[in-house]
Design a protein around this motif. Sequence first.
Motif, PDB file in Angstrom:
ATOM      1  N   ALA A  27      23.158  32.535 -27.937  1.00 30.08           N
ATOM      2  CA  ALA A  27      23.249  32.574 -29.664  1.00 30.08           C
ATOM      3  C   ALA A  27      24.027  33.703 -29.788  1.00 30.08           C
ATOM      4  O   ALA A  27      24.196  34.742 -29.163  1.00 30.08           O
ATOM      5  N   THR A  28      24.952  33.549 -30.891  1.00 27.74           N
ATOM      6  CA  THR A  28      25.649  34.450 -31.171  1.00 27.74           C
ATOM      7  C   THR A  28      26.301  34.357 -32.631  1.00 27.74           C
ATOM      8  O   THR A  28      26.301  33.194 -33.269  1.00 27.74           O
ATOM      9  N   LEU A  29      26.628  35.504 -33.144  1.00 36.36           N
ATOM     10  CA  LEU A  29      27.335  35.333 -34.742  1.00 36.36           C
ATOM     11  C   LEU A  29      28.916  35.835 -34.299  1.00 36.36           C
ATOM     12  O   LEU A  29      29.556  35.787 -35.513  1.00 36.36           O
ATOM     13  N   CYS A  30      29.240  36.117 -33.366  1.00 32.60           N
ATOM     14  CA  CYS A  30      30.336  37.021 -33.007  1.00 32.60           C
ATOM     15  C   CYS A  30      31.645  36.065 -32.596  1.00 32.60           C
ATOM     16  O   CYS A  30      32.379  36.671 -31.413  1.00 32.60           O
ATOM     17  N   LEU A  31      31.689  34.774 -32.914  1.00 39.47           N
ATOM     18  CA  LEU A  31      32.851  33.961 -32.299  1.00 39.47           C
ATOM     19  C   LEU A  31      33.917  33.859 -33.605  1.00 39.47           C
ATOM     20  O   LEU A  31      33.591  34.430 -34.844  1.00 39.47           O
ATOM     21  N   PRO A  32      35.220  33.848 -33.173  1.00 41.44           N
ATOM     22  CA  PRO A  32      36.226  34.086 -34.289  1.00 41.44           C
ATOM     23  C   PRO A  32      36.119  33.226 -35.407  1.00 41.44           C
ATOM     24  O   PRO A  32      36.206  33.599 -36.842  1.00 41.44           O
ATOM     25  N   LYS A  48      33.470  40.963 -39.153  1.00 40.55           N
ATOM     26  CA  LYS A  48      33.416  41.195 -37.414  1.00 40.55           C
ATOM     27  C   LYS A  48      32.547  42.383 -37.208  1.00 40.55           C
ATOM     28  O   LYS A  48      31.553  42.318 -36.307  1.00 40.55           O
ATOM     29  N   ALA A  49      32.492  43.258 -37.921  1.00 41.52           N
ATOM     30  CA  ALA A  49      31.596  44.484 -37.532  1.00 41.52           C
ATOM     31  C   ALA A  49      30.191  44.444 -37.847  1.00 41.52           C
ATOM     32  O   ALA A  49      29.343  44.454 -36.918  1.00 41.52           O
ATOM     33  N   ALA A  50      29.998  43.443 -38.831  1.00 38.69           N
ATOM     34  CA  ALA A  50      28.363  43.234 -39.129  1.00 38.69           C
ATOM     35  C   ALA A  50      27.868  42.196 -38.191  1.00 38.69           C
ATOM     36  O   ALA A  50      26.761  42.204 -37.865  1.00 38.69           O
ATOM     37  N   ALA A  51      28.618  41.005 -38.121  1.00 40.64           N
ATOM     38  CA  ALA A  51      28.243  39.997 -37.128  1.00 40.64           C
ATOM     39  C   ALA A  51      28.104  40.244 -35.567  1.00 40.64           C
ATOM     40  O   ALA A  51      27.218  40.041 -34.873  1.00 40.64           O
ATOM     41  N   CYS A  52      29.221  41.108 -35.161  1.00 38.70           N
ATOM     42  CA  CYS A  52      29.040  41.318 -33.564  1.00 38.70           C
ATOM     43  C   CYS A  52      28.118  42.440 -33.364  1.00 38.70           C
ATOM     44  O   CYS A  52      27.620  42.556 -32.336  1.00 38.70           O
ATOM     45  N   ALA A  53      27.818  43.051 -34.348  1.00 31.36           N
ATOM     46  CA  ALA A  53      26.727  44.261 -34.251  1.00 31.36           C
ATOM     47  C   ALA A  53      25.385  43.781 -33.838  1.00 31.36           C
ATOM     48  O   ALA A  53      24.515  44.442 -33.204  1.00 31.36           O
ATOM     49  N   VAL A  54      25.160  42.646 -34.353  1.00 34.47           N
ATOM     50  CA  VAL A  54      23.909  41.878 -34.166  1.00 34.47           C
ATOM     51  C   VAL A  54      23.821  40.994 -32.857  1.00 34.47           C
ATOM     52  O   VAL A  54      22.669  40.078 -32.619  1.00 34.47           O
ATOM     53  N   VAL A  77      25.331  18.348 -39.293  1.00 34.15           N
ATOM     54  CA  VAL A  77      24.479  18.702 -38.427  1.00 34.15           C
ATOM     55  C   VAL A  77      23.245  19.484 -39.087  1.00 34.15           C
ATOM     56  O   VAL A  77      23.287  19.857 -40.275  1.00 34.15           O
ATOM     57  N   SER A  78      22.352  19.644 -38.268  1.00 36.93           N
ATOM     58  CA  SER A  78      20.958  20.350 -39.154  1.00 36.93           C
ATOM     59  C   SER A  78      20.756  21.754 -38.590  1.00 36.93           C
ATOM     60  O   SER A  78      19.852  22.469 -39.103  1.00 36.93           O
ATOM     61  N   LEU A  79      21.637  22.266 -37.584  1.00 39.17           N
ATOM     62  CA  LEU A  79      21.319  23.650 -37.410  1.00 39.17           C
ATOM     63  C   LEU A  79      22.513  24.404 -37.950  1.00 39.17           C
ATOM     64  O   LEU A  79      23.820  24.271 -38.372  1.00 39.17           O
ATOM     65  N   TYR A  80      21.633  25.359 -38.840  1.00 41.59           N
ATOM     66  CA  TYR A  80      22.466  26.431 -39.733  1.00 41.59           C
ATOM     67  C   TYR A  80      21.998  27.629 -39.559  1.00 41.59           C
ATOM     68  O   TYR A  80      21.985  28.440 -40.403  1.00 41.59           O
ATOM     69  N   GLN A  81      21.515  28.140 -38.238  1.00 40.76           N
ATOM     70  CA  GLN A  81      21.295  29.589 -38.073  1.00 40.76           C
ATOM     71  C   GLN A  81      21.403  29.759 -36.322  1.00 40.76           C
ATOM     72  O   GLN A  81      21.540  28.681 -35.772  1.00 40.76           O
ATOM     73  N   THR A  82      21.221  30.864 -35.883  1.00 41.57           N
ATOM     74  CA  THR A  82      21.270  30.935 -34.383  1.00 41.57           C
ATOM     75  C   THR A  82      20.293  29.997 -33.632  1.00 41.57           C
ATOM     76  O   THR A  82      19.070  30.239 -34.200  1.00 41.57           O
ATOM     77  N   PRO A  83      20.333  29.333 -32.716  1.00 43.18           N
ATOM     78  CA  PRO A  83      19.533  28.360 -31.988  1.00 43.18           C
ATOM     79  C   PRO A  83      18.387  28.983 -31.296  1.00 43.18           C
ATOM     80  O   PRO A  83      18.370  30.192 -30.642  1.00 43.18           O
ATOM     81  N   THR A  84      17.157  28.720 -32.041  1.00 48.25           N
ATOM     82  CA  THR A  84      15.905  29.165 -31.479  1.00 48.25           C
ATOM     83  C   THR A  84      14.800  28.260 -31.626  1.00 48.25           C
ATOM     84  O   THR A  84      14.817  27.443 -32.618  1.00 48.25           O
ATOM     85  N   LEU A  85      13.633  28.135 -30.888  1.00 49.05           N
ATOM     86  CA  LEU A  85      12.649  27.290 -31.105  1.00 49.05           C
ATOM     87  C   LEU A  85      11.678  27.784 -32.089  1.00 49.05           C
ATOM     88  O   LEU A  85      11.237  26.887 -32.817  1.00 49.05           O
ATOM     89  N   GLY A 110      33.744  27.734 -36.376  1.00 52.51           N
ATOM     90  CA  GLY A 110      32.861  28.714 -35.760  1.00 52.51           C
ATOM     91  C   GLY A 110      31.619  27.865 -35.163  1.00 52.51           C
ATOM     92  O   GLY A 110      31.549  26.663 -35.333  1.00 52.51           O
ATOM     93  N   ASP A 111      30.569  28.534 -34.858  1.00 56.03           N
ATOM     94  CA  ASP A 111      29.362  28.107 -34.415  1.00 56.03           C
ATOM     95  C   ASP A 111      28.364  29.171 -34.400  1.00 56.03           C
ATOM     96  O   ASP A 111      28.597  30.271 -34.384  1.00 56.03           O
ATOM     97  N   PHE A 112      27.193  28.908 -33.992  1.00 63.10           N
ATOM     98  CA  PHE A 112      25.803  29.699 -33.903  1.00 63.10           C
ATOM     99  C   PHE A 112      25.604  29.942 -32.352  1.00 63.10           C
ATOM    100  O   PHE A 112      24.791  30.607 -31.958  1.00 63.10           O
ATOM    101  N   MET A 113      26.366  29.453 -31.313  1.00 63.61           N
ATOM    102  CA  MET A 113      26.143  29.608 -30.060  1.00 63.61           C
ATOM    103  C   MET A 113      27.678  29.323 -29.373  1.00 63.61           C
ATOM    104  O   MET A 113      28.700  29.055 -29.832  1.00 63.61           O
ATOM    105  N   THR A 114      27.590  30.098 -28.262  1.00 64.86           N
ATOM    106  CA  THR A 114      28.845  30.005 -27.393  1.00 64.86           C
ATOM    107  C   THR A 114      28.960  28.818 -26.572  1.00 64.86           C
ATOM    108  O   THR A 114      27.842  28.276 -26.583  1.00 64.86           O
ATOM    109  N   SER A 115      29.994  28.513 -25.773  1.00 60.32           N
ATOM    110  CA  SER A 115      30.277  27.400 -25.102  1.00 60.32           C
ATOM    111  C   SER A 115      29.025  27.176 -23.968  1.00 60.32           C
ATOM    112  O   SER A 115      28.733  26.193 -23.333  1.00 60.32           O
ATOM    113  N   ASP A 116      28.466  28.394 -23.519  1.00 58.56           N
ATOM    114  CA  ASP A 116      27.401  28.284 -22.407  1.00 58.56           C
ATOM    115  C   ASP A 116      26.158  28.430 -23.030  1.00 58.56           C
ATOM    116  O   ASP A 116      25.277  28.762 -22.181  1.00 58.56           O
ATOM    117  N   GLY A 117      25.927  28.143 -24.258  1.00 55.09           N
ATOM    118  CA  GLY A 117      24.652  28.243 -24.875  1.00 55.09           C
ATOM    119  C   GLY A 117      23.891  29.316 -25.204  1.00 55.09           C
ATOM    120  O   GLY A 117      22.787  29.298 -25.699  1.00 55.09           O
TER     121      GLY A 117
END
Length: 432
Positions: A224-229, A417-423, A384-392, A215-222
């Motif tokens: 922010a998301t929690l809704c990746l498989p 899935k329900a909880a993560a994709c809802a946000v 890596v140091s990122l452990y939440q959705t990327p934001t400045l 998983g990751d905290f962002m999509t391939s196009d940058g």
Amino acid sequence: MKALITGATLGISIVAAAPSFAQASFDWKKHQGETINLMLNNLSWTQAIRKEFDKFTEKTGIKLRVEAFSEEQYRARLSTLMQAKSSDIDVYMTLPSREAALFEKSGWYADLGPLLKDTTSPDYAYDDFAKGPRDSGVVEGKVTSIPLNVEGPLFYWRKDLFEKCGLQKPEYLEDLPDVAAKLKACDSSIIPWAARGLRGTVGYSLGGFIYNMGGDFMTSDGKATLCLPGTIKGLQLYGDLLRNYGPPGATNHTFTQVMDLLGQGRVAMTNESSNEFPTLMRRPEREKDIVVDVLPKSRETGISKPIVINQGISISNYSSKKEAAWYFIQWATGKEVQGILADAGIAPSRTSVFSSPSFAKWAEESRPRQEWVKALLQISETGVSLYQTPTLTRTPEAREILSNVVQQIVLGQADAKAAACAVTEQVQALQP
């Protein structure tokens, strides 16, 4: 063990060049008679360095007035005083991965660059700090903090319980639930698993689960998301472990409760801060039965991608004693003091100290120390140091959303899935 502790293997580009700052001569007594105020998060670094404070006053003549709080109290108190632009704080601790951009935008950090250039001891060696931790304190070219350590979550497990129950260390992340179930069946008095569940604190110990599961905290196009498989799989595994095998009240626990339970001998496994290793080893029985490792990789993905960060120390932009405060930071992060703290189990952020014979000798004195240093090197190389959705600047909000998703899973209010994709829209809105 000595071969492990080298600057070349502390995989965060330690030896990369940094600006060289130093004065030809330096008067440590320049601010003799002044008093500066320190506000500290009561972590292992704080507990270790407080024993050395008399040496600083003896060296400089500067007196220290110290306040130390538990993490939640610390952040609340710091925020209150900074928002009031209070001059009651001169020096404070900071977690760059969490707040560097936000604090800089808010005007809370003094710029350490001019102090480094004009008021620095010739032997300070700013370029001796590991590049990753050093760069974590630089925001848009401004030096906002000096790194105190290298740290990250490590996998602690009880070899005596595993031996008693005829179990092997989990080879893969996906093995954790099965091992936890067998531990529970073998000895019902033991809590098979413990981890953070308190709002705002979860990401640190959860991040490795998400990355290892692909998983990751962002999509391939940058975006922010929690809704990746892979993210959903990591969230579900983490939440299920806490719900099915964690301690009562897990959603109110952060590192203090988790490590206290582990220290008491009530927990079989956890993924928690390397910083807490010295505290854990103060209990002689844990030095015999605890094994320290890196969180297992995923069987499905083969990925091992842990979290690695550092604490920093800063000067308040509202301090009226910035130069005297800088004297303290130079002393506290200098080679001599970092060497002393390394012997107390604080992983040094300086290359020269991490690779020193004395630190190698200290590590060789016990099996858990050797495992701890080896694990730190591994997370430094691969983490890596990122452990939440990327934001400045809205990291605390990102952590709240992430923690809420985990709490819904633990409390049985929703699946991952329900909880993560809802946000999804909420986390995307945090990006600048």
